[in-house]
Design a protein around this motif. Structure first.
Motif, mmCIF file in Angstrom:
data_model
loop_
_atom_site.group_PDB
_atom_site.id
_atom_site.type_symbol
_atom_site.label_atom_id
_atom_site.label_comp_id
_atom_site.label_asym_id
_atom_site.label_seq_id
_atom_site.Cartn_x
_atom_site.Cartn_y
_atom_site.Cartn_z
ATOM 1 N N ASN A 57 0.856 -1.184 0.000
ATOM 2 C CA ASN A 57 0.000 0.000 0.000
ATOM 3 C C ASN A 57 0.886 1.226 0.000
ATOM 4 O OD1 ASN A 57 0.732 -0.683 2.784
ATOM 5 N ND2 ASN A 57 -0.563 1.006 3.399
ATOM 6 N N ARG A 58 0.336 2.344 -0.351
ATOM 7 C CA ARG A 58 1.125 3.574 -0.360
ATOM 8 C C ARG A 58 0.358 4.681 0.343
ATOM 9 N NH1 ARG A 58 2.395 5.239 -6.286
ATOM 10 N NH2 ARG A 58 2.708 3.004 -6.487
ATOM 11 N N ASP A 87 0.409 9.089 0.795
ATOM 12 C CA ASP A 87 0.925 10.333 0.230
ATOM 13 C C ASP A 87 2.118 10.847 1.032
ATOM 14 O OD1 ASP A 87 -1.068 10.244 -1.646
ATOM 15 O OD2 ASP A 87 -2.359 11.708 -0.638
ATOM 16 N N THR A 134 1.251 12.607 4.246
ATOM 17 C CA THR A 134 0.496 11.824 5.218
ATOM 18 C C THR A 134 1.433 10.769 5.784
ATOM 19 O OG1 THR A 134 -1.570 12.132 3.987
ATOM 20 C CG2 THR A 134 -1.508 10.337 5.585
ATOM 21 N N LYS A 136 -13.003 11.825 -9.808
ATOM 22 C CA LYS A 136 -11.581 12.125 -9.842
ATOM 23 C C LYS A 136 -11.205 12.847 -11.125
ATOM 24 C CE LYS A 136 -7.023 9.989 -9.242
ATOM 25 N NZ LYS A 136 -6.281 8.733 -9.012
ATOM 26 N N GLU A 175 -8.016 13.336 -13.109
ATOM 27 C CA GLU A 175 -6.657 12.805 -13.202
ATOM 28 C C GLU A 175 -5.635 13.897 -13.512
ATOM 29 O OE1 GLU A 175 -5.637 9.854 -12.574
ATOM 30 O OE2 GLU A 175 -7.394 8.537 -12.646
ATOM 31 N N ASN A 216 -5.099 15.946 -10.434
ATOM 32 C CA ASN A 216 -4.881 15.138 -9.234
ATOM 33 C C ASN A 216 -5.730 15.645 -8.081
ATOM 34 O OD1 ASN A 216 -3.776 13.066 -7.664
ATOM 35 N ND2 ASN A 216 -2.147 14.393 -6.895
ATOM 36 N N VAL A 275 -10.048 15.565 -6.508
ATOM 37 C CA VAL A 275 -11.360 14.921 -6.574
ATOM 38 C C VAL A 275 -12.419 15.914 -6.119
ATOM 39 C CG1 VAL A 275 -10.335 12.664 -6.098
ATOM 40 C CG2 VAL A 275 -11.283 14.004 -4.209
ATOM 41 N N ARG A 321 -10.960 5.343 -1.847
ATOM 42 C CA ARG A 321 -10.796 6.183 -3.035
ATOM 43 C C ARG A 321 -9.712 7.235 -2.799
ATOM 44 N NH1 ARG A 321 -13.708 2.645 -5.992
ATOM 45 N NH2 ARG A 321 -15.889 2.536 -5.336
ATOM 46 N N THR A 322 -9.207 7.764 -3.883
ATOM 47 C CA THR A 322 -8.185 8.808 -3.815
ATOM 48 C C THR A 322 -8.669 10.012 -3.009
ATOM 49 O OG1 THR A 322 -7.333 8.149 -5.986
ATOM 50 C CG2 THR A 322 -6.734 10.347 -5.192
ATOM 51 N N HIS A 323 -7.859 10.416 -2.010
ATOM 52 C CA HIS A 323 -8.138 11.606 -1.191
ATOM 53 C C HIS A 323 -9.517 11.536 -0.526
ATOM 54 C CE1 HIS A 323 -5.183 14.045 -3.938
ATOM 55 N NE2 HIS A 323 -4.583 13.055 -3.276
ATOM 56 N N GLN A 324 -10.014 10.339 -0.284
ATOM 57 C CA GLN A 324 -11.385 10.193 0.222
ATOM 58 C C GLN A 324 -11.622 10.917 1.538
ATOM 59 O OE1 GLN A 324 -13.146 6.238 0.172
ATOM 60 N NE2 GLN A 324 -14.261 6.645 2.070
#
Length: 310
Positions: A142-143, A145, A148, A198, A200, A203, A205, A242-245
């Motif tokens: 997992n990654r 940011d 974070t 999102k 893209e 970057n 949302v 989800r991205t930046h959820q």
């Protein structure tokens, strides 16, 4: 004469490919000739160039020392920092507490020092991994940011990586976050539902209450742990990923994260108060990592709590 015992990470490779990858002064034509002459064997028996090696096999090369020179390489990961905050480690996985400001993977600016490079250096110097004799490269499942912090799962072998990836996808590894948001939350605990779209290119949302073209449902659960003046300390559990959820969802309901210059009100700041501080393994089946089932791991010395005096 050289003898190589095939490890789990080397298993699955062909005899010829492993040999050529390991010895830089052995011509391919000579290798094939010596295999035919039975001067290269597997488990004391004749082998073929295309034979697939298994864990525990012993590859022996009865050749002159001058052609059995092991490749010498310079590894970029050895230039990475040795600093790692290890929460847990066994023969299959390692849980790392990533600090704010560190990238998980290299990019154009920070190619050398990043979390995966530090992991490679650690395992290389520990003698658990060698890129010259292993088909597998230590990986992060997992990654998180750069801005974070929190727990990142490292896999030491291909089997562990596959299992962890599958379990993350099926939500059998529960992730809990700490965050500090502006304002006092209206409820002590709540499950929030909305839709995320999102962009893209930017970057970024956007979150809406109703589904629109291209949006996906998001479900975010929070529990208030503490209040301080006009701030709330929350534990957040993602029921979708989800991205930046978390950042976008909480901003959408009027409680953006402290320090979030992208979705919040702290323009010009990009150290959002968000930390992936706890993991719980909740496997539904038997697998090679079942010994982790039910275990909870938590990061310590969380800077976020000090920064906001909570």
């Amino acid at each position: 004469m050289k003898s190589i015992t095939i490890s789990s990470n080397d298993a699955g490779q062909r005899v010829d490919r492993l040999i050529l990858k390991t010895f830089d002064r052995l011509p391919k034509s000579l290798m094939f000739k010596e295999i035919r002459k039975k001067n290269i064997k597997v488990n004391k028996k004749r082998c073929t160039p295309e034979q697939v090696l298994r864990e525990g096999d012993i590859l022996e090369l009865y050749l002159k020392d001058e052609v059995l020179h092991i490749k010498e390489k310079h590894y970029d990961f050895l230039k990475a920092s040795t600093e790692l905050d290890i929460i847990y480690e066994d023969e299959n996985i390692i849980l790392l507490n990533k600090k704010v400001g560190i990238l998980c993977h290299p990019d154009g600016k920070d190619y050398i020092d990043n979390l995966v490079a530090r992991l490679k250096r650690y395992l290389f110097e520990k003698g658990e991994w060698n890129p010259d004799s292993s088909a597998f490269t230590p990986s992060l499942a997992n990654r998180i940011d750069r801005n974070t912090g929190g727990i990142v799962i490292g896999a030491k072998n291909a089997q562990a990586l596959k299992i962890i990836n599958d379990k993350i996808k099926s939500r059998e590894i529960e992730k809990y976050y700490l965050t500090v948001v502006h304002g006092k939350m209206p409820k002590k605990s709540e499950v929030l539902t909305a839709y995320l779209t999102k962009n893209e290119k930017k970057n970024m949302v956007t979150v809406t209450d109703n589904q629109i073209n291209g949006s996906k449902q998001i479900i975010t659960q929070y529990t208030v742990l503490d209040y301080k003046e006009d701030a709330s300390l929350l534990e957040v559990k993602l029921l979708t990923g989800r991205t930046h959820q978390i950042r976008a969802h909480l901003a959408h309901i009027g409680h953006p994260l402290y320090g979030d210059g992208k979705y919040g009100i702290d323009k010009g700041r990009y150290r959002q108060a968000l930390y992936s501080y706890k993991l719980k393994f909740s496997f539904k089946d038997e697998n090679a990592l079942s010994y982790l089932n039910g275990k909870i791991f938590q990061a310590e010395n969380i800077q976020l709590l000090n920064d906001y005096n909570i």
